[in-house]
Design a protein around this motif. Structure first.
Motif, PDB file in Angstrom:
ATOM      1  N   THR A 128      11.893   4.466   4.829  1.00  0.00           N
ATOM      2  CA  THR A 128      11.360   4.195   3.492  1.00  0.00           C
ATOM      3  C   THR A 128      12.387   4.476   2.392  1.00  0.00           C
ATOM      4  OG1 THR A 128      10.320   6.387   3.541  1.00  0.00           O
ATOM      5  CG2 THR A 128       8.942   4.500   4.114  1.00  0.00           C
ATOM      6  N   GLU A 160       5.059   3.851   6.187  1.00  0.00           N
ATOM      7  CA  GLU A 160       5.490   5.207   5.828  1.00  0.00           C
ATOM      8  C   GLU A 160       6.025   5.985   7.027  1.00  0.00           C
ATOM      9  OE1 GLU A 160       3.625   9.162   3.618  1.00  0.00           O
ATOM     10  OE2 GLU A 160       2.654   7.201   3.411  1.00  0.00           O
ATOM     11  N   GLY A 183      -0.363   0.873   5.367  1.00  0.00           N
ATOM     12  CA  GLY A 183       0.566   1.697   4.608  1.00  0.00           C
ATOM     13  C   GLY A 183       1.165   2.798   5.467  1.00  0.00           C
ATOM     14  N   ASP A 184       0.352   3.374   6.358  1.00  0.00           N
ATOM     15  CA  ASP A 184       0.847   4.413   7.264  1.00  0.00           C
ATOM     16  C   ASP A 184       1.924   3.865   8.199  1.00  0.00           C
ATOM     17  OD1 ASP A 184      -0.928   6.197   6.143  1.00  0.00           O
ATOM     18  OD2 ASP A 184      -2.413   6.026   7.758  1.00  0.00           O
ATOM     19  N   ARG A 213       0.824  -1.205   0.000  1.00  0.00           N
ATOM     20  CA  ARG A 213       0.000   0.000   0.000  1.00  0.00           C
ATOM     21  C   ARG A 213       0.867   1.268   0.000  1.00  0.00           C
ATOM     22  NH1 ARG A 213      -5.391   1.611   0.441  1.00  0.00           N
ATOM     23  NH2 ARG A 213      -5.565  -0.257  -0.868  1.00  0.00           N
ATOM     24  N   TRP A 214       1.988   1.260   0.736  1.00  0.00           N
ATOM     25  CA  TRP A 214       2.902   2.409   0.706  1.00  0.00           C
ATOM     26  C   TRP A 214       3.437   2.641  -0.710  1.00  0.00           C
ATOM     27  CZ3 TRP A 214       8.441   1.353   0.268  1.00  0.00           C
ATOM     28  CH2 TRP A 214       9.195   2.516   0.138  1.00  0.00           C
ATOM     29  N   ASP A 250      -4.966   1.325   4.407  1.00  0.00           N
ATOM     30  CA  ASP A 250      -4.235   2.589   4.513  1.00  0.00           C
ATOM     31  C   ASP A 250      -3.503   2.686   5.852  1.00  0.00           C
ATOM     32  OD1 ASP A 250      -4.521   3.882   2.050  1.00  0.00           O
ATOM     33  OD2 ASP A 250      -6.524   4.611   2.543  1.00  0.00           O
ATOM     34  N   ARG A 262       0.879   4.053  -3.194  1.00  0.00           N
ATOM     35  CA  ARG A 262       0.618   5.471  -2.941  1.00  0.00           C
ATOM     36  C   ARG A 262       1.751   6.353  -3.465  1.00  0.00           C
ATOM     37  NH1 ARG A 262      -1.869   5.257   3.176  1.00  0.00           N
ATOM     38  NH2 ARG A 262       0.356   5.335   3.687  1.00  0.00           N
ATOM     39  N   GLN A 263       2.897   5.741  -3.737  1.00  0.00           N
ATOM     40  CA  GLN A 263       4.015   6.482  -4.359  1.00  0.00           C
ATOM     41  C   GLN A 263       3.966   6.413  -5.873  1.00  0.00           C
ATOM     42  OE1 GLN A 263       5.694   8.089  -1.920  1.00  0.00           O
ATOM     43  NE2 GLN A 263       4.273   6.886  -0.655  1.00  0.00           N
TER      44      GLN A 263
END
Length: 502
Positions: free
Chosen positions: A478, A473, A469-470, A25-26, A466, A29-30
């Motif tokens: 990272t 992150e 993913g947080d 998920r991270w 999410d 989102r990139q």
């Protein structure tokens, strides 16, 4: 980016699935086009892809974290336990037979290495990055020769390895060091470092230990993830699901003036796809418990008999524990019972099984007018239909063919009074249908329960992904993780002979 990573763990349940989903998920989102991969999964929680292939639910969830459609390439080998020493082998989404653990590890597993490497190569040719999940521990030295899911796949595909450890269990430094020390020099060269999971407290107190670990191993720690409640995802499992005193309950209170609705799930042997009840637990005011005694059904407003890999065995278990009689009394009194897949089959009149248990003719509980015959071919579909005036989506995974001879139609099954049965997994994730079903259950139970009109299970799942993913992150390095995925394990990592610190 054009890379990959293997997320391994010091133990089973160290957090590999969660970390893999979080990294996926991270990355997405990139703006990275990413896919999950697990060469071999042992689980009774599975899912059906759009093309009709069966894969582990954890990989389907990880595909959702990547915002892509799951495919059989993401989990080419799925083992579904059917007893203490045997499993059904599902290859590229289709069952290819039953095999003992000794027979599988004795030769069949190694033959599959080429297949899983081909699947991984195909994914890597399509996506910018592939995040792979290991199984158990990479230091299971008794299984290394035939390994295709940990260091076997890492060596075969040249993947860097990140080892996850659950510090909440204790002994994480010894586990990190011992994991690396037990590996061969060639395997150690791919182990880039560590990720601490489920940490409680002040990270500064942990840092001296992380520095000492780097001094001992020459490998850095890529992050310390804090302990977070409510991050459970579609779980994998081994032979059985332990009750663990599990109570899945919503974190949101019911509306003012409404009552709590209690759901009891019979924890049958070889329980499969128990994730079906997660959508119920997500509803404000619904409490879900796994039970194994008849007295635990007494205060339940709804009892669910879930799917199982052993329908006849589950039927015997229900009778031995007195749960069968308790279910019959509930049905006679008009108190709600729902059977899903194997749970639906055993609520019927009789079962003819020469496939799963080879028990032949077995009398069911007789609560629904259904006759079941087990077929060699497995039904794997993604049906769409309507029930209780609402659109419903689901998926089917079963050998049993149900002949419904009466009652009222209900999805692919039937209902008699307040007893329902269906093969459809995942139907309760359809929000409108779930609310309509709970209203019927509440009315039958005499509860002032009102389903929340705006609960979206899909949105809650997205929020959960999410949050994963947080975690990555905010609590992992990272930049270093990105370099690891893109460039592979650092060169010149030292070899650690077993017993080196002494």
């Amino acid at each position: 980016m054009n890379g990959g990573l293997l997320v391994a763990g010091t133990t089973s349940d160290a957090g590999k699935s969660v970390v893999t989903a979080g990294i996926c998920r991270w990355l997405v989102r990139q703006g990275v086009k990413v896919a999950p991969f697990k060469a071999q999964n042992m689980s009774l929680n599975s899912f059906v892809t759009r093309e009709g292939a069966e894969i582990g639910r954890a990989q389907a969830m990880q595909a959702q974290a990547c915002r892509v459609e799951p495919t059989a390439l993401m989990n080419p080998v799925l083992l579904k336990p059917g007893g203490e020493r045997s499993s059904q082998v599902v290859l590229l989404g289709k069952p290819v037979g039953e095999m003992s653990a000794r027979g599988y590890h004795g030769g069949r597993q190694r033959q599959l290495l080429g297949t899983v490497l081909d699947c991984l190569a195909e994914l890597r040719g399509t996506y910018d990055a592939v995040i792979c999940e290991g199984a158990g521990s990479p230091a299971e030295i008794n299984l290394r020769r035939t390994d295709i899911v940990n260091m076997g796949i890492a060596r075969g595909a040249g993947l860097p390895v990140l080892v996850v450890g659950d510090i909440d269990r204790g002994g994480v430094f010894a586990s990190f060091f011992g994991t690396v020390a037990l590996l061969s020099p060639q395997d150690q060269a791919l182990v880039a470092g560590f990720l601490v999971n489920k940490f409680r407290g002040d990270v500064s107190l942990l840092e001296p230990g992380l520095e000492m670990l780097q001094g001992l191993t020459g490998r850095r720690t890529y992050g310390v993830l804090p302990f977070r409640h409510g991050l459970g995802i579609d779980e994998e499992d081994g032979l059985r699901v332990s009750l663990r005193g599990t109570v899945r309950e919503s974190v949101v209170a019911p509306p003012v003036g409404a009552e709590v609705l209690r759901v009891a799930v019979c924890a049958v042997p070889l329980m499969s796809n128990f994730t079906d009840v997660d959508a119920l637990a997500a509803e404000p005011g619904v409490v879900v418990r796994f039970v194994d005694r008849p007295e635990e059904l007494a205060d339940a407003d709804l009892v669910i008999v879930p799917g199982t890999r052993g329908t006849v065995r589950a039927l015997q278990w229900l009778r031995e524990r007195g749960l069968a009689d308790a279910l019959a009394r509930r049905a006679a009194d008009g108190r709600p019972v729902l059977g899903v897949c194997g749970g639906f089959q055993l609520l019927g009149e009789h079962i003819e099984d020469e496939v799963e248990s080879r028990a032949g003719h077995v009398d069911g509980l007789g609560l629904l007018p259904v006759r079941v015959r087990f077929a060699p071919e497995k039904t794997l579909t993604r049906p769409v239909g309507e029930a209780l005036g609402e659109r419903v989506e689901g998926y089917e995974i079963h050998h049993g063919i149900a002949e419904v001879t009466g009652g009222e139609a209900f999805l692919d099954g039937c209902r008699v009074g307040r007893t329902w049965g269906t093969h459809w997994h995942g139907s309760l994730e359809s929000d409108g249908f779930r609310r309509a079903f709970l209203r019927e259950v509440a009315a039958a139970a005499g509860r002032r329960f009102v389903p929340a009109p705006d609960t979206s299970f899909a949105a809650l799942r997205e929020e959960q992904l999410d949050r994963l993913g947080d975690l990555i992150e905010h609590h992992a390095d990272t930049d270093a993780l990105w370099r690891l995925i893109e460039s592979g394990a650092p060169q010149g990592l030292p070899f650690i002979p077993p017993g080196a610190p002494a």
